[in-house]
Write a protein that holds these residues in place. Structure first.
Motif, PDB file in Angstrom:
ATOM      1  N   ARG A   1       0.869  -1.215  -0.063  1.00  0.00           N
ATOM      2  CA  ARG A   1      -0.008  -0.063  -0.017  1.00  0.00           C
ATOM      3  C   ARG A   1       1.001   1.229  -0.045  1.00  0.00           C
ATOM      4  O   ARG A   1       0.348   2.146  -0.924  1.00  0.00           O
ATOM      5  N   ASP A   2       1.896   1.318   0.962  1.00  0.00           N
ATOM      6  CA  ASP A   2       2.815   2.450   0.730  1.00  0.00           C
ATOM      7  C   ASP A   2       3.476   2.620  -0.499  1.00  0.00           C
ATOM      8  O   ASP A   2       3.506   3.790  -0.866  1.00  0.00           O
ATOM      9  N   GLY A   3       3.928   1.365  -1.018  1.00  0.00           N
ATOM     10  CA  GLY A   3       4.314   1.505  -2.324  1.00  0.00           C
ATOM     11  C   GLY A   3       3.653   2.203  -3.351  1.00  0.00           C
ATOM     12  O   GLY A   3       4.097   2.818  -4.257  1.00  0.00           O
TER      13      GLY A   3
ATOM     14  N   VAL B   1       5.817  -3.437  -6.955  1.00  0.00           N
ATOM     15  CA  VAL B   1       5.147  -2.944  -5.642  1.00  0.00           C
ATOM     16  C   VAL B   1       4.408  -3.986  -5.295  1.00  0.00           C
ATOM     17  O   VAL B   1       4.113  -4.396  -3.906  1.00  0.00           O
ATOM     18  N   LEU B   2       3.643  -4.696  -6.274  1.00  0.00           N
ATOM     19  CA  LEU B   2       2.593  -5.769  -6.063  1.00  0.00           C
ATOM     20  C   LEU B   2       3.105  -7.017  -6.014  1.00  0.00           C
ATOM     21  O   LEU B   2       2.460  -8.281  -5.985  1.00  0.00           O
ATOM     22  N   HIS B   3       4.341  -7.348  -5.936  1.00  0.00           N
ATOM     23  CA  HIS B   3       5.102  -8.691  -6.292  1.00  0.00           C
ATOM     24  C   HIS B   3       4.582  -9.843  -5.333  1.00  0.00           C
ATOM     25  O   HIS B   3       4.370 -10.856  -5.640  1.00  0.00           O
ATOM     26  N   ASP B   4       4.615  -9.153  -4.031  1.00  0.00           N
ATOM     27  CA  ASP B   4       4.297 -10.208  -3.038  1.00  0.00           C
ATOM     28  C   ASP B   4       2.874 -10.209  -2.557  1.00  0.00           C
ATOM     29  O   ASP B   4       2.663 -10.823  -1.422  1.00  0.00           O
ATOM     30  N   THR B   5       2.025  -9.683  -3.370  1.00  0.00           N
ATOM     31  CA  THR B   5       0.656  -9.707  -2.819  1.00  0.00           C
ATOM     32  C   THR B   5      -0.008 -10.951  -3.228  1.00  0.00           C
ATOM     33  O   THR B   5      -1.002 -11.324  -2.708  1.00  0.00           O
TER      34      THR B   5
ATOM     35  N   ALA C   1      -2.192  -5.939 -13.408  1.00  0.00           N
ATOM     36  CA  ALA C   1      -2.412  -5.323 -14.497  1.00  0.00           C
ATOM     37  C   ALA C   1      -3.421  -4.321 -14.296  1.00  0.00           C
ATOM     38  O   ALA C   1      -3.658  -3.138 -14.723  1.00  0.00           O
ATOM     39  N   GLY C   2      -4.766  -5.078 -13.981  1.00  0.00           N
ATOM     40  CA  GLY C   2      -6.059  -4.351 -13.861  1.00  0.00           C
ATOM     41  C   GLY C   2      -5.884  -3.224 -12.579  1.00  0.00           C
ATOM     42  O   GLY C   2      -6.400  -2.069 -12.747  1.00  0.00           O
ATOM     43  N   VAL C   3      -5.113  -3.560 -11.462  1.00  0.00           N
ATOM     44  CA  VAL C   3      -4.883  -2.762 -10.653  1.00  0.00           C
ATOM     45  C   VAL C   3      -4.133  -1.409 -11.267  1.00  0.00           C
ATOM     46  O   VAL C   3      -4.385  -0.178 -10.754  1.00  0.00           O
TER      47      VAL C   3
END
Length: 254
Positions: A102-104, A146-150, A158-160
């Motif tokens: 989120r911070d990223g 940033v979303l790598h570990d989600t 890609a949608g985000v």
């Protein structure tokens, strides 16, 4: 001289080759006095000064001391020039410090928002399709890292990215429209919203507008000293989007 020119770098279309600065086939004779970078830099300077509407191939050529026809060796069309300008002005994506996703995303959004502030005409660039330039792909890559570990799959990530980048663009465009709307009034956005809230409080009858009236009675349009309503609204909207992303991640965990 549009986008469907023969390729000058293998199977890569000519306009994409120029966007990525792939080497063109060697030409005999003296080295060219003009290149893509010089053309794009001159065009960006014009846009920063006069806006996107102030950029024409003729004006760019005049600024460089060349004829308009000279530009066609390096830029196939006005549309291609605008794409080159946008990728150049967006620049390289910054490194996002390690931390929670989120911070990223907040850091990424703040960085691209700042880049748009440096070149206000960027928000006017037509969206002809997904990003194609190296800088645009760099910003995409930074966001996806940033979303790598989600745990989200690539399509969802890609949608985000599409939702967040669209939100940033729309927020900037709305801010510009609000600024244009109050041009000549001498009022800041804080003053406009305060005056709006106080004036409507006397008109919005709770019996007629039971859901809206509490907004005005509670001073929802008042801004505390030192606060920027545009920044507050930006963060609030982004957090709403990220709440939805967080819910999607939570569903994966379950």
């Amino acid at each position: 001289m549009g986008h469907n020119q023969p390729s000058t770098a293998g199977e890569v279309p000519a306009d994409l080759a120029r966007l990525w600065r792939l080497p063109a086939s060697a030409r005999r004779g003296r080295p060219a006095e003009l290149d893509v970078d010089r053309v794009v830099e001159a065009a960006v300077e014009l846009a920063d000064r006069d806006g996107l509407d102030g950029v024409t191939l003729q004006k760019v050529a005049q600024a460089l001391g060349f004829t308009k026809m000279s530009l066609y060796r390096h830029v196939g069309s006005k549309e291609e020039l605008v794409e080159l300008m946008a990728d150049h002005a967006t620049g390289s994506a910054p490194g996002i410090a390690a931390g929670g996703w989120r911070d990223g995303v907040h850091r990424w959004a703040a960085a691209i928002r700042a880049r748009y502030a440096e070149h206000p005409w960027l928000v006017e660039v037509p969206l002809a399709g997904p990003p194609r330039g190296p800088n645009a792909i760099g910003w995409m890559d930074a966001f996806l890292r940033v979303l790598h570990d989600t745990g989200l799959d690539p399509r969802t990530k890609a949608g985000v990215l599409v939702v967040v980048s669209g939100y940033v663009r729309n927020a900037i465009l709305q801010g510009r429209q609000l600024a244009e709307g109050r041009r000549g009034t001498g009022l800041s956005q804080v003053q406009v919203e305060r005056n709006y809230g106080r004036a409507l409080a006397a008109l919005v009858d709770p019996e007629r507008f039971p859901a809206a009236a509490p907004l005005f009675n509670a001073g929802a349009f008042e801004t505390a000293p030192g606060e920027n309503p545009e920044d507050q609204d930006f963060v609030f909207g982004l957090d709403l989007i990220l709440d939805g992303v967080e819910a999607a991640i939570a569903r994966l965990d379950r």
